[in-house]
Design a protein around this motif. Structure first.
Motif, PDB file in Angstrom:
ATOM      1  N   GLY A  95       0.794  -1.225   0.000  1.00 19.40           N
ATOM      2  CA  GLY A  95       0.000   0.000   0.000  1.00 19.40           C
ATOM      3  C   GLY A  95       0.824   1.271   0.000  1.00 19.40           C
ATOM      4  N   GLN A  96       2.155   1.144  -0.086  1.00 17.83           N
ATOM      5  CA  GLN A  96       2.992   2.346  -0.104  1.00 17.83           C
ATOM      6  C   GLN A  96       2.905   3.004  -1.475  1.00 17.83           C
ATOM      7  OE1 GLN A  96       7.183   1.674   0.659  1.00 17.83           O
ATOM      8  NE2 GLN A  96       7.549   3.812   1.233  1.00 17.83           N
ATOM      9  N   THR A  97       2.612   4.303  -1.478  1.00 16.96           N
ATOM     10  CA  THR A  97       2.507   5.023  -2.751  1.00 16.96           C
ATOM     11  C   THR A  97       3.674   5.990  -2.957  1.00 16.96           C
ATOM     12  OG1 THR A  97       1.097   6.714  -1.743  1.00 16.96           O
ATOM     13  CG2 THR A  97      -0.016   4.871  -2.806  1.00 16.96           C
ATOM     14  N   VAL A  98       4.287   6.460  -1.876  1.00 21.79           N
ATOM     15  CA  VAL A  98       5.471   7.325  -1.978  1.00 21.79           C
ATOM     16  C   VAL A  98       6.645   6.543  -1.394  1.00 21.79           C
ATOM     17  CG1 VAL A  98       6.548   9.501  -1.317  1.00 21.79           C
ATOM     18  CG2 VAL A  98       4.083   9.431  -1.805  1.00 21.79           C
ATOM     19  N   LEU A  99       7.597   6.239  -2.268  1.00 20.41           N
ATOM     20  CA  LEU A  99       8.697   5.348  -1.856  1.00 20.41           C
ATOM     21  C   LEU A  99       9.824   6.134  -1.182  1.00 20.41           C
ATOM     22  CD1 LEU A  99       8.643   2.887  -4.879  1.00 20.41           C
ATOM     23  CD2 LEU A  99       7.819   2.471  -2.561  1.00 20.41           C
ATOM     24  N   HIS A 100       9.450   6.790  -0.103  1.00 21.21           N
ATOM     25  CA  HIS A 100      10.377   7.516   0.779  1.00 21.21           C
ATOM     26  C   HIS A 100       9.836   7.264   2.176  1.00 21.21           C
ATOM     27  CE1 HIS A 100      12.778  11.396   1.752  1.00 21.21           C
ATOM     28  NE2 HIS A 100      12.239  10.981   2.901  1.00 21.21           N
ATOM     29  N   TYR A 101      10.649   6.686   3.047  1.00 20.17           N
ATOM     30  CA  TYR A 101      10.170   6.224   4.357  1.00 20.17           C
ATOM     31  C   TYR A 101       9.373   7.311   5.092  1.00 20.17           C
ATOM     32  CZ  TYR A 101       9.976   4.201   8.960  1.00 20.17           C
ATOM     33  OH  TYR A 101       9.517   3.686  10.155  1.00 20.17           O
ATOM     34  N   HIS A 102       8.186   6.947   5.553  1.00 16.23           N
ATOM     35  CA  HIS A 102       7.360   7.881   6.313  1.00 16.23           C
ATOM     36  C   HIS A 102       6.380   7.130   7.193  1.00 16.23           C
ATOM     37  CE1 HIS A 102       5.179   7.047   2.564  1.00 16.23           C
ATOM     38  NE2 HIS A 102       4.078   7.192   3.285  1.00 16.23           N
ATOM     39  N   VAL A 103       5.927   7.837   8.216  1.00 17.11           N
ATOM     40  CA  VAL A 103       4.956   7.295   9.167  1.00 17.11           C
ATOM     41  C   VAL A 103       3.713   8.172   9.126  1.00 17.11           C
ATOM     42  CG1 VAL A 103       4.514   6.883  11.627  1.00 17.11           C
ATOM     43  CG2 VAL A 103       6.765   6.349  10.661  1.00 17.11           C
ATOM     44  N   HIS A 104       2.543   7.533   9.092  1.00 17.20           N
ATOM     45  CA  HIS A 104       1.267   8.251   9.144  1.00 17.20           C
ATOM     46  C   HIS A 104       0.803   8.353  10.600  1.00 17.20           C
ATOM     47  CE1 HIS A 104       0.145   7.594   4.759  1.00 17.20           C
ATOM     48  NE2 HIS A 104       1.058   6.654   4.913  1.00 17.20           N
ATOM     49  N   ILE A 105       0.405   9.554  10.987  1.00 15.50           N
ATOM     50  CA  ILE A 105      -0.244   9.754  12.293  1.00 15.50           C
ATOM     51  C   ILE A 105      -1.688  10.139  11.986  1.00 15.50           C
ATOM     52  CG2 ILE A 105      -0.332  11.196  14.363  1.00 15.50           C
ATOM     53  CD1 ILE A 105       2.709  11.644  13.998  1.00 15.50           C
ATOM     54  N   ILE A 106      -2.626   9.266  12.363  1.00 17.23           N
ATOM     55  CA  ILE A 106      -4.032   9.460  11.976  1.00 17.23           C
ATOM     56  C   ILE A 106      -4.908   9.490  13.229  1.00 17.23           C
ATOM     57  CG2 ILE A 106      -5.945   8.547  10.602  1.00 17.23           C
ATOM     58  CD1 ILE A 106      -3.863   7.132   8.833  1.00 17.23           C
ATOM     59  N   PRO A 107      -5.414  10.690  13.588  1.00 15.54           N
ATOM     60  CA  PRO A 107      -6.319  10.758  14.733  1.00 15.54           C
ATOM     61  C   PRO A 107      -7.616  10.003  14.429  1.00 15.54           C
ATOM     62  CG  PRO A 107      -5.829  12.966  13.855  1.00 15.54           C
ATOM     63  CD  PRO A 107      -5.225  11.979  12.924  1.00 15.54           C
ATOM     64  N   MET A 108      -8.136   9.320  15.424  1.00 19.90           N
ATOM     65  CA  MET A 108      -9.342   8.504  15.228  1.00 19.90           C
ATOM     66  C   MET A 108     -10.379   8.860  16.301  1.00 19.90           C
ATOM     67  SD  MET A 108      -8.639   6.329  12.702  1.00 19.90           S
ATOM     68  CE  MET A 108      -9.989   5.186  12.940  1.00 19.90           C
ATOM     69  N   TRP A 109     -11.618   8.906  15.888  1.00 18.13           N
ATOM     70  CA  TRP A 109     -12.712   9.145  16.815  1.00 18.13           C
ATOM     71  C   TRP A 109     -13.639   7.925  16.837  1.00 18.13           C
ATOM     72  CZ3 TRP A 109     -10.119  12.945  14.288  1.00 18.13           C
ATOM     73  CH2 TRP A 109      -9.678  14.026  15.070  1.00 18.13           C
ATOM     74  N   GLU A 110     -14.227   7.668  17.999  1.00 14.52           N
ATOM     75  CA  GLU A 110     -15.101   6.497  18.160  1.00 14.52           C
ATOM     76  C   GLU A 110     -16.122   6.432  17.016  1.00 14.52           C
ATOM     77  OE1 GLU A 110     -14.779   4.070  20.094  1.00 14.52           O
ATOM     78  OE2 GLU A 110     -13.501   4.847  21.709  1.00 14.52           O
ATOM     79  N   GLY A 111     -16.276   5.250  16.455  1.00 16.87           N
ATOM     80  CA  GLY A 111     -17.286   5.031  15.422  1.00 16.87           C
ATOM     81  C   GLY A 111     -16.816   5.402  14.025  1.00 16.87           C
ATOM     82  N   GLN A 112     -15.627   6.001  13.938  1.00 13.71           N
ATOM     83  CA  GLN A 112     -15.124   6.448  12.631  1.00 13.71           C
ATOM     84  C   GLN A 112     -14.663   5.238  11.814  1.00 13.71           C
ATOM     85  OE1 GLN A 112     -11.660   8.818  13.196  1.00 13.71           O
ATOM     86  NE2 GLN A 112     -11.955  10.026  11.354  1.00 13.71           N
ATOM     87  N   LYS A 113     -15.098   5.174  10.576  1.00 12.26           N
ATOM     88  CA  LYS A 113     -14.659   4.099   9.678  1.00 12.26           C
ATOM     89  C   LYS A 113     -13.879   4.744   8.540  1.00 12.26           C
ATOM     90  CE  LYS A 113     -17.308   0.506  11.270  1.00 12.26           C
ATOM     91  NZ  LYS A 113     -17.106   0.873  12.688  1.00 12.26           N
ATOM     92  N   ILE A 114     -12.602   4.461   8.488  1.00  7.68           N
ATOM     93  CA  ILE A 114     -11.794   5.073   7.430  1.00  7.68           C
ATOM     94  C   ILE A 114     -10.903   4.018   6.791  1.00  7.68           C
ATOM     95  CG2 ILE A 114     -11.726   7.382   8.468  1.00  7.68           C
ATOM     96  CD1 ILE A 114      -8.786   6.632   9.308  1.00  7.68           C
ATOM     97  N   GLY A 115     -10.452   4.317   5.568  1.00  6.45           N
ATOM     98  CA  GLY A 115      -9.463   3.476   4.921  1.00  6.45           C
ATOM     99  C   GLY A 115      -8.065   3.939   5.325  1.00  6.45           C
ATOM    100  N   ALA A 116      -7.065   3.259   4.794  1.00  4.61           N
ATOM    101  CA  ALA A 116      -5.676   3.612   5.117  1.00  4.61           C
ATOM    102  C   ALA A 116      -5.317   4.979   4.546  1.00  4.61           C
ATOM    103  CB  ALA A 116      -4.731   2.545   4.567  1.00  4.61           C
ATOM    104  N   HIS A 117      -5.913   5.309   3.414  1.00  5.87           N
ATOM    105  CA  HIS A 117      -5.625   6.576   2.752  1.00  5.87           C
ATOM    106  C   HIS A 117      -6.913   7.376   2.603  1.00  5.87           C
ATOM    107  CE1 HIS A 117      -2.229   4.024   1.372  1.00  5.87           C
ATOM    108  NE2 HIS A 117      -1.542   5.129   1.524  1.00  5.87           N
ATOM    109  N   GLY A 118      -6.754   8.708   2.496  1.00  2.00           N
ATOM    110  CA  GLY A 118      -7.912   9.548   2.246  1.00  2.00           C
ATOM    111  C   GLY A 118      -8.398   9.384   0.816  1.00  2.00           C
ATOM    112  N   ARG A 119      -9.606   9.878   0.557  1.00  2.00           N
ATOM    113  CA  ARG A 119     -10.197   9.705  -0.780  1.00  2.00           C
ATOM    114  C   ARG A 119     -10.149  10.957  -1.619  1.00  2.00           C
ATOM    115  NH1 ARG A 119     -14.774   5.478  -0.603  1.00  2.00           N
ATOM    116  NH2 ARG A 119     -13.863   3.967   0.816  1.00  2.00           N
ATOM    117  N   ALA A 120      -9.944  12.101  -0.979  1.00  2.00           N
ATOM    118  CA  ALA A 120      -9.951  13.362  -1.733  1.00  2.00           C
ATOM    119  C   ALA A 120      -9.020  14.362  -1.066  1.00  2.00           C
ATOM    120  CB  ALA A 120     -11.366  13.927  -1.772  1.00  2.00           C
ATOM    121  N   PRO A 121      -8.425  15.247  -1.869  1.00  2.00           N
ATOM    122  CA  PRO A 121      -7.561  16.275  -1.282  1.00  2.00           C
ATOM    123  C   PRO A 121      -8.371  17.170  -0.342  1.00  2.00           C
ATOM    124  CG  PRO A 121      -7.363  16.237  -3.685  1.00  2.00           C
ATOM    125  CD  PRO A 121      -8.511  15.349  -3.329  1.00  2.00           C
ATOM    126  N   ALA A 122      -7.737  17.588   0.742  1.00  2.00           N
ATOM    127  CA  ALA A 122      -8.412  18.463   1.704  1.00  2.00           C
ATOM    128  C   ALA A 122      -8.281  19.916   1.264  1.00  2.00           C
ATOM    129  CB  ALA A 122      -7.792  18.275   3.080  1.00  2.00           C
TER     130      ALA A 122
END
Ligand code: AMP
Ligand code: ZN
Length: 140
Positions: A95-122
């Motif tokens: 699932g790596q799309t940018v081949l430069h080592y990095h770590v994702h920090i993803i805040p999560m809230w109860e009941g939230q259902k998300i994929g590994a990556h976002g679906r649209a630019p913010a």
């Protein structure tokens, strides 16, 4: 030409393309993911180019890990999520799309259902506002 010449994260490190930064030191950089999986999704990268966990120098790996803890603490303080997901992918098959080592920090809230990556630019202004809150928490 070296692998880093065309690497998008190396371009961010060199200042050739913009990023909404939250933290920087000699070895690491943290900035907002442009296509967040959740509000506050932040990336921590090593400044040195290495594609994956299997390639990165120990000193850079340690530095990224320490920065990840610091930024996760600031995200917790600023955004008060119920949990924080840490993702790190190695290789396109993983699932790596940018081949430069990095770590994702993803805040999560109860009941939230998300994929590994976002679906649209913010919205960039929304990202800038979140980054400012995280930076403020880092300085608190
Ligand atoms: P990965 O699948 O672990 O390689 O994730 C790469 C992440 O980088 C994705 O979540 C993208 O949304 C994010 N990304 C790609 N290009 C940029 C960029 N120029 N600035 C910020 N985030 C980016
Ligand atoms: Zn790179």
């Amino acid at each position: 030409m070296s692998a880093s010449a065309h690497c998008i994260f190396c371009k961010i490190v060199r200042g050739e393309i913009p990023a909404i930064k939250v933290y920087e030191d000699d070895l690491t950089l943290a900035f907002m993911d442009i296509q967040p999986a959740s509000p506050g999704h932040t990336l921590v990268i090593s400044k040195a180019h290495a594609p994956t966990l299997l390639d990165i120098a120990e000193v850079d790996l340690l530095a990224v890990t320490v920065t990840t803890q610091r930024i996760a603490g600031a995200v917790q303080q600023a955004l008060v999520p119920d949990g924080i997901r840490i993702n790190q992918f190695n290789g396109t098959a993983a699932g790596q799309t940018v081949l430069h080592y990095h770590v994702h920090i993803i805040p999560m809230w109860e009941g939230q259902k998300i994929g590994a990556h976002g679906r649209a630019p913010a919205d960039p202004d929304a990202l800038k506002a979140l980054a400012a809150r995280i930076r403020d928490a880092l300085q608190a």
